[in-house]
Design a protein around this motif. Structure first.
Motif, PDB file in Angstrom:
ATOM      1  N   ALA A 285       0.792  -1.228   0.000  1.00 15.92           N
ATOM      2  CA  ALA A 285       0.000   0.000   0.000  1.00 15.92           C
ATOM      3  C   ALA A 285       0.825   1.279   0.000  1.00 15.92           C
ATOM      4  CB  ALA A 285      -0.926   0.007   1.224  1.00 15.92           C
ATOM      5  N   VAL A 286       2.025   1.248   0.534  1.00 18.97           N
ATOM      6  CA  VAL A 286       2.793   2.481   0.711  1.00 18.97           C
ATOM      7  C   VAL A 286       3.894   2.616  -0.325  1.00 18.97           C
ATOM      8  CG1 VAL A 286       4.220   3.799   2.332  1.00 18.97           C
ATOM      9  CG2 VAL A 286       2.263   2.485   3.181  1.00 18.97           C
ATOM     10  N   VAL A 287       4.669   1.545  -0.554  1.00 12.54           N
ATOM     11  CA  VAL A 287       5.772   1.618  -1.509  1.00 12.54           C
ATOM     12  C   VAL A 287       5.197   1.834  -2.915  1.00 12.54           C
ATOM     13  CG1 VAL A 287       7.705   0.361  -2.516  1.00 12.54           C
ATOM     14  CG2 VAL A 287       7.216   0.162  -0.074  1.00 12.54           C
ATOM     15  N   PRO A 288       5.731   2.786  -3.662  1.00  9.41           N
ATOM     16  CA  PRO A 288       5.210   3.018  -5.018  1.00  9.41           C
ATOM     17  C   PRO A 288       5.286   1.765  -5.880  1.00  9.41           C
ATOM     18  CG  PRO A 288       6.650   4.821  -4.336  1.00  9.41           C
ATOM     19  CD  PRO A 288       6.773   3.756  -3.284  1.00  9.41           C
ATOM     20  N   ALA A 289       4.229   1.557  -6.646  1.00  7.56           N
ATOM     21  CA  ALA A 289       4.175   0.362  -7.490  1.00  7.56           C
ATOM     22  C   ALA A 289       5.297   0.339  -8.512  1.00  7.56           C
ATOM     23  CB  ALA A 289       2.818   0.286  -8.186  1.00  7.56           C
ATOM     24  N   SER A 290       5.768   1.511  -8.928  1.00  8.21           N
ATOM     25  CA  SER A 290       6.846   1.554  -9.929  1.00  8.21           C
ATOM     26  C   SER A 290       8.137   0.961  -9.371  1.00  8.21           C
ATOM     27  CB  SER A 290       7.089   3.002 -10.372  1.00  8.21           C
ATOM     28  OG  SER A 290       7.409   3.818  -9.247  1.00  8.21           O
ATOM     29  N   TRP A 291       8.371   1.144  -8.042  1.00 13.36           N
ATOM     30  CA  TRP A 291       9.567   0.560  -7.448  1.00 13.36           C
ATOM     31  C   TRP A 291       9.483  -0.961  -7.447  1.00 13.36           C
ATOM     32  CZ3 TRP A 291      10.914   3.838  -2.481  1.00 13.36           C
ATOM     33  CH2 TRP A 291      11.075   5.179  -2.854  1.00 13.36           C
ATOM     34  N   LEU A 292       8.326  -1.488  -7.041  1.00 14.07           N
ATOM     35  CA  LEU A 292       8.177  -2.937  -7.003  1.00 14.07           C
ATOM     36  C   LEU A 292       8.268  -3.534  -8.406  1.00 14.07           C
ATOM     37  CD1 LEU A 292       5.295  -3.328  -4.383  1.00 14.07           C
ATOM     38  CD2 LEU A 292       7.757  -3.579  -4.028  1.00 14.07           C
ATOM     39  N   HIS A 293       7.680  -2.855  -9.391  1.00 15.78           N
ATOM     40  CA  HIS A 293       7.754  -3.356 -10.766  1.00 15.78           C
ATOM     41  C   HIS A 293       9.187  -3.308 -11.280  1.00 15.78           C
ATOM     42  CE1 HIS A 293       3.562  -4.167 -11.532  1.00 15.78           C
ATOM     43  NE2 HIS A 293       3.216  -2.964 -11.079  1.00 15.78           N
ATOM     44  N   ALA A 294       9.941  -2.270 -10.905  1.00 18.69           N
ATOM     45  CA  ALA A 294      11.335  -2.180 -11.337  1.00 18.69           C
ATOM     46  C   ALA A 294      12.162  -3.323 -10.769  1.00 18.69           C
ATOM     47  CB  ALA A 294      11.918  -0.833 -10.919  1.00 18.69           C
ATOM     48  N   ALA A 295      11.908  -3.671  -9.492  1.00 24.39           N
ATOM     49  CA  ALA A 295      12.633  -4.795  -8.893  1.00 24.39           C
ATOM     50  C   ALA A 295      12.155  -6.122  -9.449  1.00 24.39           C
ATOM     51  CB  ALA A 295      12.485  -4.772  -7.383  1.00 24.39           C
ATOM     52  N   ALA A 296      10.858  -6.220  -9.717  1.00 28.85           N
ATOM     53  CA  ALA A 296      10.306  -7.486 -10.190  1.00 28.85           C
ATOM     54  C   ALA A 296      10.649  -7.761 -11.638  1.00 28.85           C
ATOM     55  CB  ALA A 296       8.793  -7.495 -10.001  1.00 28.85           C
ATOM     56  N   ASP A 297      10.889  -6.713 -12.421  1.00 27.73           N
ATOM     57  CA  ASP A 297      11.177  -6.916 -13.847  1.00 27.73           C
ATOM     58  C   ASP A 297      12.550  -7.538 -14.074  1.00 27.73           C
ATOM     59  OD1 ASP A 297       8.723  -5.931 -14.530  1.00 27.73           O
ATOM     60  OD2 ASP A 297       9.434  -3.875 -14.902  1.00 27.73           O
ATOM     61  N   ASN A 298      13.451  -7.369 -13.136  1.00 33.06           N
ATOM     62  CA  ASN A 298      14.784  -7.974 -13.245  1.00 33.06           C
ATOM     63  C   ASN A 298      14.765  -9.288 -12.472  1.00 33.06           C
ATOM     64  OD1 ASN A 298      17.539  -8.691 -12.990  1.00 33.06           O
ATOM     65  ND2 ASN A 298      18.161  -6.551 -13.186  1.00 33.06           N
ATOM     66  N   PRO A 299      14.869 -10.433 -13.136  1.00 27.26           N
ATOM     67  CA  PRO A 299      14.746 -11.715 -12.422  1.00 27.26           C
ATOM     68  C   PRO A 299      15.775 -11.895 -11.311  1.00 27.26           C
ATOM     69  CG  PRO A 299      14.594 -12.044 -14.794  1.00 27.26           C
ATOM     70  CD  PRO A 299      15.028 -10.634 -14.583  1.00 27.26           C
TER      71      PRO A 299
END
Length: 385
Positions: A285-299
């Motif tokens: 809910a708090v961490v921006p979704a763009s940060w999580l997507h940036a980390a998740a996009d790199n395996p």
């Protein structure tokens, strides 16, 4: 000429050459191997004022101890103070909770706790029953004598003995103390909290659309546990492993030991569950979704990030699947790394392993387990996921 014999000395006779021995009782008191009864009484009477003087000091110390204990914080006191603060500040608290971000946070937090709590309680009860009512000698008789064969058997034994990682450490210590080879005990230590029926059932409930996660978690965890057991058998040294001390519940009755173990595991595992649910809700809910997507996009970054997160959160294995299932931005392989690493090595496990087997053991065992857990997760995830 007649010879007259001298009369024998009387009871009051004293040799002139014999020195007079005087004591504190006054002159003329003889010391015939020890003080007379009257002298002892005088000395005891002289010590009475000292005892009377020490009584007020002891009373003052007891009052100081009572005063210090009276100011110590306890869990009920902290809870009451927290409730009072919430009542007094209910206006600002209600306004903060009405924000959309906090509503999303509370939704995720409550959902994770309510889903995981039944499995946590069941796991704690069964873990306490095994630790108290199943004798450690049973495991020693059931395992093969050859260490190479005892390792996979001990690893598979974790599949039928439910319990969280908090309970597996003392059980493994009991196995080593009863003569089980350390390699087999360590394999059980790593596999039991990851592949037991309660954990696998919780994983299936947390991933209803991905049933392959259950198989992947079972295979990867068992592979890593057996690999670490064989690695210890091959490279481990006896002086790295300190013989564990006796468990704290020995000497108590079965009922007292059972409920003591339940209280201990509920307090520890429940606290880490709340912390893990709070962290998952914050990431959601708090961490921006763009940060999580940036980390998740790199395996590679995704796998390492969730592996490190599992170590830091230290969530009980009965509840970790519900926490990581909410992180839908990450791949199944990355979330598998979270599920494999967490039950094998985290902050609380490192402290428990260091306290049970020694700090030298934990400093060598924890990094090797972390690396093998990531490697096993990647291999199994690539094949099954």
């Amino acid at each position: 000429m007649s010879i007259t014999r001298a009369a024998p000395p009387g009871p009051g006779h004293r040799d002139p050459d014999e020195p007079r021995v005087e004591d504190a009782g006054g002159p003329g008191v003889k010391d015939a191997g020890g003080p007379p009864a009257e002298a002892k009484e005088r000395r005891a009477g002289a010590n009475e004022p000292r005892a009377e003087a020490e009584e007020p000091r002891a009373g003052a110390k007891e009052r100081q101890a009572d005063d210090s204990q009276g100011w110590q914080f306890s869990s009920p006191l902290v809870l009451v103070m927290l409730l009072v603060v919430l009542v007094l500040a209910q206006g600002p608290v209600r306004g903060a909770l009405s924000a959309p971000v906090m509503q999303s946070w509370m939704t995720v937090f409550v959902a994770v706790v309510l889903q995981a709590l039944p499995f946590l309680v069941l796991g704690v009860l069964l873990s306490a029953a095994i630790a108290v009512f199943v004798p450690p000698a049973f495991f020693a008789r059931a395992l093969p004598k050859r260490p190479a064969l005892a390792v996979p058997v001990a690893g598979m034994a974790g599949a039928v003995l439910p319990g969280c990682e908090c309970a597996s450490v003392p059980v493994a210590g009991a196995l080593v103390r009863r003569g089980v080879t350390p390699a087999a005990a360590l394999a059980f230590l790593l596999s039991a909290p990851a592949i037991n029926p309660i954990v696998l059932t919780a994983t299936a409930v947390a991933f209803p659309r991905d049933p392959e996660m259950v198989v992947a978690r079972f295979v990867a965890s068992l592979l890593v546990a057996c690999s670490m057991g064989w690695l210890w058998q091959r490279l481990g040294r006896a002086d790295w492993l300190r013989p564990p001390a006796r468990p704290s519940h020995e000497g108590l009755g079965k009922g007292a030991a059972f409920w003591g173990s339940v209280r201990h595991d509920v307090m520890h595992a429940g606290g880490f569950l709340v912390i893990g649910a709070m962290a998952a809700a914050t990431l959601k809910a708090v961490v921006p979704a763009s940060w999580l997507h940036a980390a998740a996009d790199n395996p590679v970054v995704a796998i390492l990030a969730l592996a490190v997160l599992a170590v830091l959160l230290s969530i009980c294995s009965e509840a970790d699947a519900f926490v990581v299932s909410s992180l839908t931005q990450f791949s199944l392989t990355a979330r598998l790394a979270f599920l494999v690493v967490g039950p094998m090595i985290d902050l609380k496990l490192f402290a428990m392993q260091a306290g049970t087997f020694g700090r030298g053991f934990a400093l060598r065992f924890a990094p090797a387990t972390f690396a093998l857990a990531i490697l096993g997760s990647v291999l199994v995830g690539t094949v099954l996921l």
